[in-house]
Design a protein around this motif. Structure first.
Motif, PDB file in Angstrom:
ATOM      1  N   ARG A  58       0.853  -1.193   0.000  1.00 29.33           N
ATOM      2  CA  ARG A  58       0.000   0.000   0.000  1.00 29.33           C
ATOM      3  C   ARG A  58       0.882   1.234   0.000  1.00 29.33           C
ATOM      4  O   ARG A  58       1.791   1.351   0.823  1.00 29.33           O
ATOM      5  CB  ARG A  58      -0.872   0.036   1.246  1.00 29.33           C
ATOM      6  CG  ARG A  58      -1.984  -0.970   1.288  1.00 29.33           C
ATOM      7  CD  ARG A  58      -2.804  -0.802   2.584  1.00 29.33           C
ATOM      8  NE  ARG A  58      -3.924  -1.705   2.639  1.00 29.33           N
ATOM      9  CZ  ARG A  58      -3.864  -2.960   3.069  1.00 29.33           C
ATOM     10  NH1 ARG A  58      -2.724  -3.463   3.493  1.00 29.33           N
ATOM     11  NH2 ARG A  58      -4.943  -3.712   3.092  1.00 29.33           N
ATOM     12  N   ALA A  59       0.566   2.157  -0.889  1.00 29.87           N
ATOM     13  CA  ALA A  59       1.212   3.469  -0.875  1.00 29.87           C
ATOM     14  C   ALA A  59       0.293   4.404  -0.095  1.00 29.87           C
ATOM     15  O   ALA A  59      -0.833   4.643  -0.505  1.00 29.87           O
ATOM     16  CB  ALA A  59       1.422   3.978  -2.290  1.00 29.87           C
ATOM     17  N   GLN A  60       0.780   4.885   1.065  1.00 32.10           N
ATOM     18  CA  GLN A  60      -0.046   5.721   1.931  1.00 32.10           C
ATOM     19  C   GLN A  60       0.758   6.930   2.392  1.00 32.10           C
ATOM     20  O   GLN A  60       1.797   6.766   3.031  1.00 32.10           O
ATOM     21  CB  GLN A  60      -0.499   4.943   3.177  1.00 32.10           C
ATOM     22  CG  GLN A  60      -1.360   3.747   2.883  1.00 32.10           C
ATOM     23  CD  GLN A  60      -1.636   2.925   4.143  1.00 32.10           C
ATOM     24  OE1 GLN A  60      -0.793   2.781   5.008  1.00 32.10           O
ATOM     25  NE2 GLN A  60      -2.839   2.379   4.223  1.00 32.10           N
ATOM     26  N   GLY A  61       0.275   8.108   2.080  1.00 28.48           N
ATOM     27  CA  GLY A  61       0.914   9.327   2.557  1.00 28.48           C
ATOM     28  C   GLY A  61       2.392   9.411   2.243  1.00 28.48           C
ATOM     29  O   GLY A  61       3.185   9.817   3.099  1.00 28.48           O
ATOM     30  N   GLY A  62       2.776   9.017   1.061  1.00 28.11           N
ATOM     31  CA  GLY A  62       4.176   9.086   0.662  1.00 28.11           C
ATOM     32  C   GLY A  62       5.021   7.934   1.191  1.00 28.11           C
ATOM     33  O   GLY A  62       6.219   7.897   0.960  1.00 28.11           O
ATOM     34  N   GLN A  63       4.440   7.014   1.908  1.00 28.24           N
ATOM     35  CA  GLN A  63       5.148   5.857   2.457  1.00 28.24           C
ATOM     36  C   GLN A  63       4.621   4.593   1.787  1.00 28.24           C
ATOM     37  O   GLN A  63       3.480   4.537   1.331  1.00 28.24           O
ATOM     38  CB  GLN A  63       4.890   5.752   3.961  1.00 28.24           C
ATOM     39  CG  GLN A  63       5.229   6.988   4.754  1.00 28.24           C
ATOM     40  CD  GLN A  63       6.602   6.867   5.392  1.00 28.24           C
ATOM     41  OE1 GLN A  63       7.092   5.785   5.583  1.00 28.24           O
ATOM     42  NE2 GLN A  63       7.196   7.998   5.698  1.00 28.24           N
ATOM     43  N   VAL A  64       5.444   3.570   1.777  1.00 27.94           N
ATOM     44  CA  VAL A  64       5.024   2.266   1.283  1.00 27.94           C
ATOM     45  C   VAL A  64       4.936   1.328   2.479  1.00 27.94           C
ATOM     46  O   VAL A  64       5.885   1.194   3.245  1.00 27.94           O
ATOM     47  CB  VAL A  64       6.015   1.717   0.231  1.00 27.94           C
ATOM     48  CG1 VAL A  64       5.621   0.310  -0.188  1.00 27.94           C
ATOM     49  CG2 VAL A  64       6.064   2.640  -0.978  1.00 27.94           C
ATOM     50  N   VAL A  65       3.773   0.720   2.632  1.00 27.71           N
ATOM     51  CA  VAL A  65       3.535  -0.203   3.739  1.00 27.71           C
ATOM     52  C   VAL A  65       3.281  -1.582   3.141  1.00 27.71           C
ATOM     53  O   VAL A  65       2.448  -1.729   2.245  1.00 27.71           O
ATOM     54  CB  VAL A  65       2.310   0.243   4.581  1.00 27.71           C
ATOM     55  CG1 VAL A  65       2.032  -0.744   5.692  1.00 27.71           C
ATOM     56  CG2 VAL A  65       2.524   1.646   5.119  1.00 27.71           C
ATOM     57  N   THR A  66       4.012  -2.596   3.626  1.00 28.87           N
ATOM     58  CA  THR A  66       3.791  -3.959   3.163  1.00 28.87           C
ATOM     59  C   THR A  66       3.272  -4.813   4.318  1.00 28.87           C
ATOM     60  O   THR A  66       3.659  -4.620   5.467  1.00 28.87           O
ATOM     61  CB  THR A  66       5.080  -4.594   2.601  1.00 28.87           C
ATOM     62  OG1 THR A  66       6.074  -4.629   3.614  1.00 28.87           O
ATOM     63  CG2 THR A  66       5.593  -3.815   1.403  1.00 28.87           C
ATOM     64  N   THR A  67       2.376  -5.725   3.983  1.00 23.97           N
ATOM     65  CA  THR A  67       1.777  -6.615   4.968  1.00 23.97           C
ATOM     66  C   THR A  67       1.827  -8.037   4.427  1.00 23.97           C
ATOM     67  O   THR A  67       1.482  -8.272   3.270  1.00 23.97           O
ATOM     68  CB  THR A  67       0.298  -6.236   5.212  1.00 23.97           C
ATOM     69  OG1 THR A  67       0.213  -4.853   5.512  1.00 23.97           O
ATOM     70  CG2 THR A  67      -0.289  -7.035   6.348  1.00 23.97           C
ATOM     71  N   ASP A  68       2.264  -8.971   5.252  1.00 24.87           N
ATOM     72  CA  ASP A  68       2.277 -10.374   4.841  1.00 24.87           C
ATOM     73  C   ASP A  68       0.862 -10.925   4.804  1.00 24.87           C
ATOM     74  O   ASP A  68       0.012 -10.532   5.591  1.00 24.87           O
ATOM     75  CB  ASP A  68       3.108 -11.215   5.809  1.00 24.87           C
ATOM     76  CG  ASP A  68       4.599 -10.926   5.697  1.00 24.87           C
ATOM     77  OD1 ASP A  68       5.020 -10.409   4.651  1.00 24.87           O
ATOM     78  OD2 ASP A  68       5.322 -11.220   6.658  1.00 24.87           O
ATOM     79  N   GLY A  69       0.647 -11.865   3.886  1.00 21.74           N
ATOM     80  CA  GLY A  69      -0.643 -12.540   3.800  1.00 21.74           C
ATOM     81  C   GLY A  69      -1.535 -11.924   2.751  1.00 21.74           C
ATOM     82  O   GLY A  69      -1.232 -10.877   2.191  1.00 21.74           O
TER      83      GLY A  69
END
Length: 118
Positions: A58-69
């Motif tokens: 997910r690209a959120q507020g200029g950051q990239v967040v990754t989640t397993d699953g």
């Protein structure tokens, strides 16, 4: 011709097929794939590893967040797919029925959106 996604669904927690059943399904899918090619409907296809191997980005507020699953918290997950071309929905449904018989699972049919002409 329109393009359609034929999505094969699997249900986590259901008993896995025996090795013999898996080999039969692989053979049947190979035959179906050859038929798609011979009939000019083949675009692309692939089987997927289990949902536990997924990573959501997910690209959120200029950051990239990754989640397993997997993205969806559900037992029903995408197990594989075909992208085909067919003259109409009825033809795509016929291909889906043949694909379902080959792989032994339910197949969802979804048309691709038409691309605007440039």
């Amino acid at each position: 011709m329109k393009q359609y996604l034929l999505a094969v669904h699997m249900v986590e927690g259901e008993p896995l097929p025996s090795e013999a059943e898996m080999q039969q399904a692989y053979k049947a899918v190979d035959i179906f794939n050859a038929e798609l090619r011979a009939e000019g409907a083949w675009v692309f296809a692939g089987g997927l590893h289990p949902p536990s191997t997924a990573t959501v980005v997910r690209a959120q507020g200029g950051q990239v967040v990754t989640t397993d699953g997997p993205f969806a918290e559900t037992k029903e997950q995408l197990g594989g797919f075909w992208v085909i071309q067919a003259p109409d929905l009825d033809a795509a449904l016929d291909y889906a029925a043949r694909g379902s018989a080959a792989c032994g699972g339910p197949v969802e049919v979804r048309p691709f959106q038409d691309m605007p002409e440039e």
